[in-house]
Motif scaffolding. Sequence first.
Motif, PDB file in Angstrom:
ATOM      1  N   ARG A  71       0.834  -1.209   0.000  1.00  0.00           N
ATOM      2  CA  ARG A  71       0.000   0.000   0.000  1.00  0.00           C
ATOM      3  C   ARG A  71       0.865   1.254   0.000  1.00  0.00           C
ATOM      4  NH1 ARG A  71      -3.837   2.680  -2.082  1.00  0.00           N
ATOM      5  NH2 ARG A  71      -4.957   4.052  -0.686  1.00  0.00           N
ATOM      6  N   CYS A  72       1.906   1.264   0.809  1.00  0.00           N
ATOM      7  CA  CYS A  72       2.809   2.409   0.828  1.00  0.00           C
ATOM      8  C   CYS A  72       3.449   2.608  -0.545  1.00  0.00           C
ATOM      9  CB  CYS A  72       3.893   2.217   1.889  1.00  0.00           C
ATOM     10  SG  CYS A  72       3.296   2.390   3.587  1.00  0.00           S
ATOM     11  N   GLU A  73       3.852   1.514  -1.169  1.00  0.00           N
ATOM     12  CA  GLU A  73       4.457   1.613  -2.502  1.00  0.00           C
ATOM     13  C   GLU A  73       3.467   2.173  -3.520  1.00  0.00           C
ATOM     14  OE1 GLU A  73       7.022  -0.969  -5.724  1.00  0.00           O
ATOM     15  OE2 GLU A  73       6.284  -1.962  -3.936  1.00  0.00           O
ATOM     16  N   GLU A  74       2.198   1.750  -3.435  1.00  0.00           N
ATOM     17  CA  GLU A  74       1.175   2.301  -4.341  1.00  0.00           C
ATOM     18  C   GLU A  74       1.086   3.817  -4.199  1.00  0.00           C
ATOM     19  OE1 GLU A  74      -2.562   0.498  -3.411  1.00  0.00           O
ATOM     20  OE2 GLU A  74      -1.967  -1.468  -4.165  1.00  0.00           O
ATOM     21  N   TRP A  75       1.070   4.285  -2.949  1.00  0.00           N
ATOM     22  CA  TRP A  75       0.996   5.727  -2.700  1.00  0.00           C
ATOM     23  C   TRP A  75       2.215   6.434  -3.282  1.00  0.00           C
ATOM     24  CZ3 TRP A  75      -2.703   8.961  -1.568  1.00  0.00           C
ATOM     25  CH2 TRP A  75      -3.829   8.529  -0.877  1.00  0.00           C
ATOM     26  N   LEU A  76       3.396   5.879  -3.058  1.00  0.00           N
ATOM     27  CA  LEU A  76       4.621   6.526  -3.519  1.00  0.00           C
ATOM     28  C   LEU A  76       4.724   6.535  -5.047  1.00  0.00           C
ATOM     29  CD1 LEU A  76       7.102   5.164  -0.851  1.00  0.00           C
ATOM     30  CD2 LEU A  76       6.161   7.488  -1.019  1.00  0.00           C
ATOM     31  N   VAL A  77       4.323   5.455  -5.687  1.00  0.00           N
ATOM     32  CA  VAL A  77       4.334   5.409  -7.151  1.00  0.00           C
ATOM     33  C   VAL A  77       3.349   6.436  -7.706  1.00  0.00           C
ATOM     34  CG1 VAL A  77       3.699   3.962  -9.141  1.00  0.00           C
ATOM     35  CG2 VAL A  77       5.172   3.048  -7.349  1.00  0.00           C
ATOM     36  N   GLY A  78       2.180   6.518  -7.102  1.00  0.00           N
ATOM     37  CA  GLY A  78       1.188   7.499  -7.539  1.00  0.00           C
ATOM     38  C   GLY A  78       1.664   8.924  -7.337  1.00  0.00           C
ATOM     39  N   ALA A  79       2.318   9.174  -6.214  1.00  0.00           N
ATOM     40  CA  ALA A  79       2.831  10.522  -5.942  1.00  0.00           C
ATOM     41  C   ALA A  79       3.911  10.884  -6.949  1.00  0.00           C
ATOM     42  CB  ALA A  79       3.377  10.600  -4.521  1.00  0.00           C
ATOM     43  N   ARG A  80       4.782   9.940  -7.267  1.00  0.00           N
ATOM     44  CA  ARG A  80       5.844  10.191  -8.248  1.00  0.00           C
ATOM     45  C   ARG A  80       5.246  10.502  -9.618  1.00  0.00           C
ATOM     46  NH1 ARG A  80      11.533  10.115  -8.700  1.00  0.00           N
ATOM     47  NH2 ARG A  80      11.838  10.756 -10.834  1.00  0.00           N
ATOM     48  N   ALA A  81       4.230   9.766 -10.009  1.00  0.00           N
ATOM     49  CA  ALA A  81       3.589  10.006 -11.306  1.00  0.00           C
ATOM     50  C   ALA A  81       2.962  11.397 -11.348  1.00  0.00           C
ATOM     51  CB  ALA A  81       2.535   8.929 -11.577  1.00  0.00           C
ATOM     52  N   ARG A  82       2.331  11.803 -10.250  1.00  0.00           N
ATOM     53  CA  ARG A  82       1.733  13.146 -10.192  1.00  0.00           C
ATOM     54  C   ARG A  82       2.803  14.229 -10.266  1.00  0.00           C
ATOM     55  NH1 ARG A  82      -2.177  13.359  -5.208  1.00  0.00           N
ATOM     56  NH2 ARG A  82      -2.387  15.501  -5.942  1.00  0.00           N
ATOM     57  N   LEU A  83       3.901  14.031  -9.564  1.00  0.00           N
ATOM     58  CA  LEU A  83       4.995  15.007  -9.616  1.00  0.00           C
ATOM     59  C   LEU A  83       5.601  15.088 -11.011  1.00  0.00           C
ATOM     60  CD1 LEU A  83       6.796  14.272  -6.245  1.00  0.00           C
ATOM     61  CD2 LEU A  83       5.504  16.333  -6.843  1.00  0.00           C
ATOM     62  N   ASP A  84       5.817  13.940 -11.642  1.00  0.00           N
ATOM     63  CA  ASP A  84       6.364  13.931 -12.996  1.00  0.00           C
ATOM     64  C   ASP A  84       5.426  14.631 -13.966  1.00  0.00           C
ATOM     65  OD1 ASP A  84       8.596  12.577 -12.102  1.00  0.00           O
ATOM     66  OD2 ASP A  84       7.953  10.620 -12.864  1.00  0.00           O
ATOM     67  N   ALA A  85       4.119  14.388 -13.825  1.00  0.00           N
ATOM     68  CA  ALA A  85       3.140  15.026 -14.707  1.00  0.00           C
ATOM     69  C   ALA A  85       3.111  16.529 -14.482  1.00  0.00           C
ATOM     70  CB  ALA A  85       1.750  14.421 -14.474  1.00  0.00           C
ATOM     71  N   ALA A  86       3.173  16.952 -13.229  1.00  0.00           N
ATOM     72  CA  ALA A  86       3.162  18.386 -12.927  1.00  0.00           C
ATOM     73  C   ALA A  86       4.423  19.045 -13.457  1.00  0.00           C
ATOM     74  CB  ALA A  86       3.037  18.603 -11.422  1.00  0.00           C
ATOM     75  N   ARG A  87       5.561  18.392 -13.307  1.00  0.00           N
ATOM     76  CA  ARG A  87       6.821  18.940 -13.795  1.00  0.00           C
ATOM     77  C   ARG A  87       6.777  19.062 -15.317  1.00  0.00           C
ATOM     78  NH1 ARG A  87      10.371  15.323 -11.945  1.00  0.00           N
ATOM     79  NH2 ARG A  87      10.634  16.410  -9.985  1.00  0.00           N
ATOM     80  N   ALA A  88       6.298  18.044 -15.993  1.00  0.00           N
ATOM     81  CA  ALA A  88       6.229  18.074 -17.448  1.00  0.00           C
ATOM     82  C   ALA A  88       5.270  19.164 -17.919  1.00  0.00           C
ATOM     83  CB  ALA A  88       5.791  16.711 -17.982  1.00  0.00           C
ATOM     84  N   ALA A  89       4.144  19.331 -17.221  1.00  0.00           N
ATOM     85  CA  ALA A  89       3.168  20.352 -17.606  1.00  0.00           C
ATOM     86  C   ALA A  89       3.711  21.754 -17.371  1.00  0.00           C
ATOM     87  CB  ALA A  89       1.878  20.151 -16.829  1.00  0.00           C
TER      88      ALA A  89
END
Length: 90
Positions: free
Chosen positions: A54-72
């Motif tokens: 569960r912790c890994e799911e949260w961290l992977v999701g957070a990383r994806a959101r950060l990457d998307a925000a950075r790219a945008a």
Amino acid sequence: MSSQQEPVPSDVQSLSYEAARDELVRVVGELEQGSATLERSLALWERGEALAARCEEWLVGARARLDAARAASTGEGTPDAPTDQDGAAR
């Protein structure tokens, strides 16, 4: 913990990252004491596996959101773009 992927129990699935992390710390502490019965130790191990997933799911999701925000924000790359060691898009 094992690399075999098993479904995360629904009660664990509903936990926030912080709640899952805190419970995982408690589970690890209890296992490290070594005073639990074998059956209890196995149950704790299984719970720990689910909490870690569960912790890994949260961290992977957070990383994806950060990457998307950075790219945008930079207009460079895509959320899946490779990154350098600092996490910046290449």
